[in-house]
Motif scaffolding. Structure first.
Motif, PDB file in Angstrom:
ATOM      1  N   ALA A 171       0.234  -1.483   0.170  1.00 47.02           N
ATOM      2  CA  ALA A 171       0.399   0.265  -0.502  1.00 47.02           C
ATOM      3  C   ALA A 171       0.719   1.268   0.436  1.00 47.02           C
ATOM      4  O   ALA A 171       2.012   0.651   0.675  1.00 47.02           O
ATOM      5  N   LYS A 172       0.505   2.056  -0.769  1.00 44.36           N
ATOM      6  CA  LYS A 172       1.262   3.542  -0.412  1.00 44.36           C
ATOM      7  C   LYS A 172       0.457   5.089   0.252  1.00 44.36           C
ATOM      8  O   LYS A 172      -1.346   4.769   0.158  1.00 44.36           O
ATOM      9  N   ASP A 173       0.758   6.143   1.115  1.00 43.37           N
ATOM     10  CA  ASP A 173      -0.751   6.324   2.057  1.00 43.37           C
ATOM     11  C   ASP A 173      -1.051   7.505   0.846  1.00 43.37           C
ATOM     12  O   ASP A 173      -0.614   7.151  -0.985  1.00 43.37           O
ATOM     13  N   THR A 186      -0.861  -5.344   2.018  1.00 41.20           N
ATOM     14  CA  THR A 186       0.670  -4.423   3.044  1.00 41.20           C
ATOM     15  C   THR A 186       0.875  -2.948   3.013  1.00 41.20           C
ATOM     16  O   THR A 186       0.742  -2.367   1.762  1.00 41.20           O
ATOM     17  N   LEU A 187       0.831  -2.947   5.092  1.00 39.79           N
ATOM     18  CA  LEU A 187       1.486  -1.618   5.192  1.00 39.79           C
ATOM     19  C   LEU A 187       2.351  -1.013   5.096  1.00 39.79           C
ATOM     20  O   LEU A 187       2.561  -2.069   5.847  1.00 39.79           O
ATOM     21  N   GLU A 216       4.131  -4.177   6.747  1.00 38.07           N
ATOM     22  CA  GLU A 216       5.239  -4.260   6.489  1.00 38.07           C
ATOM     23  C   GLU A 216       6.529  -4.671   8.050  1.00 38.07           C
ATOM     24  O   GLU A 216       6.483  -3.945   8.825  1.00 38.07           O
ATOM     25  N   GLY A 217       7.097  -5.472   8.297  1.00 42.26           N
ATOM     26  CA  GLY A 217       7.446  -6.226   9.309  1.00 42.26           C
ATOM     27  C   GLY A 217       7.178  -7.273   9.984  1.00 42.26           C
ATOM     28  O   GLY A 217       7.547  -7.210  11.245  1.00 42.26           O
ATOM     29  N   GLU A 248       1.892   3.466  15.056  1.00 37.82           N
ATOM     30  CA  GLU A 248       0.940   2.036  14.452  1.00 37.82           C
ATOM     31  C   GLU A 248       0.177   2.468  13.848  1.00 37.82           C
ATOM     32  O   GLU A 248      -0.242   3.426  13.984  1.00 37.82           O
ATOM     33  N   TRP A 249      -0.554   1.166  13.388  1.00 35.39           N
ATOM     34  CA  TRP A 249      -1.588   1.375  12.575  1.00 35.39           C
ATOM     35  C   TRP A 249      -2.982   1.308  13.543  1.00 35.39           C
ATOM     36  O   TRP A 249      -3.073   0.239  14.036  1.00 35.39           O
ATOM     37  N   THR A 250      -3.977   2.262  13.188  1.00 33.62           N
ATOM     38  CA  THR A 250      -5.376   1.770  13.555  1.00 33.62           C
ATOM     39  C   THR A 250      -6.548   1.791  12.582  1.00 33.62           C
ATOM     40  O   THR A 250      -6.311   2.533  11.677  1.00 33.62           O
ATOM     41  N   LEU A 251      -7.102   1.068  13.091  1.00 31.01           N
ATOM     42  CA  LEU A 251      -8.176   0.711  11.726  1.00 31.01           C
ATOM     43  C   LEU A 251      -9.164   1.757  12.611  1.00 31.01           C
ATOM     44  O   LEU A 251     -10.238   1.604  13.972  1.00 31.01           O
TER      45      LEU A 251
END
Length: 251
Positions: A171-173, A186-187, A216-217, A248-251
């Motif tokens: 994924a891209k921003d 993949t973020l 990622e990672g 962190e990524w948050t949904l």
């Protein structure tokens, strides 16, 4: 007033409007708010609404998204606010429209509408729309601050193309992705602008064959249901937004 649901100027709002009209000045509306009315018995009369200086029980406030003269009736303005996807879990029964100094200018008795959140399984924006009567747009102009306008999903969809993916994708921003099958998105390890994703209606994505969101990672994704190293997308036409906050990524 025979209508069951309507918008009226508060007494304070009417006084501000009269003063601005006499002086030939504009009025700036900046925010809207919605409330649950304090419960299911919310049924105020007209005079009660006019006397309000705040909503009965405000649950969300945001920037007004659109404000314009009604082309078919120049004596009123069309106003719109958007309650975003991530906010909700309550029923909207009232809405307020606020001036830049915080004054409640107008109030809406709103038809009860439940605002879902992603945890409900289905989540959408809730557009709150009404008309605000001012008498004549020749006498006074209502304005909004264009720097704080929130883009609606409909508008954003018309400006940003959804990228259809059939294979595993990085994924891209700021991009929007539509799963056309059970692939993996993949973020990036560190993000900027939100990433949106959903499964297409006829993608075949289901609980048995889910699409996946990973970072990622191998970092975890924070959701209302806990932390996940892979988040499963199991329902079509449900839009998710991923934000990178506090590392962190948050949904």
């Amino acid at each position: 007033m025979t209508q069951q649901f309507y918008t009226v100027l508060t007494h304070t709002g009417a006084a501000v409007l009269a003063n601005a009209s006499a002086l030939g000045q504009g009025i700036k509306l900046t925010e809207f708010a919605v409330g649950n009315g304090g419960g299911t018995s919310f049924n105020p009369d007209l005079e009660t609404l006019k006397n309000l200086s705040a909503l009965t029980n405000e649950v969300y406030r945001g920037a007004i998204n659109e404000l314009k003269v009604d082309p078919e009736n120049p004596a009123r303005y069309y106003a719109e606010g958007i309650v975003p996807v991530s906010v909700g879990g309550w029923t909207v029964r009232e809405a307020g429209w606020f001036l830049d100094d915080g004054t409640l200018f107008a109030v809406t008795k709103y038809p009860p509408s439940y605002k879902s959140i992603p945890a409900d399984g289905v989540a959408t924006e809730l557009p709150v729309r009404t008309y605000i009567a001012t008498g004549s747009s020749n006498n006074v102009e209502l304005k909004i601050d264009p720097t704080v306008v929130l883009a609606t999903r409909e508008y954003a969809d018309s400006k940003i193309r959804w990228e259809e993916i059939t294979v595993d994708t990085n994924a891209k921003d700021g991009q929007r992705y539509k799963f056309m099958g059970a692939s993996i998105l993949t973020l990036p390890a560190a993000g900027g602008d939100p990433v949106y994703f959903e499964a297409a209606l006829n993608s075949g994505v289901s609980e048995e064959t889910p699409a996946k969101i990973v970072v990622e990672g191998g970092a975890q994704i924070n959701t209302s249901k806990g932390l996940f190293t892979d988040f499963l997308v199991t329902q079509p036409k449900v839009t998710w937004r991923a934000d990178f906050e506090n590392g962190e990524w948050t949904l």
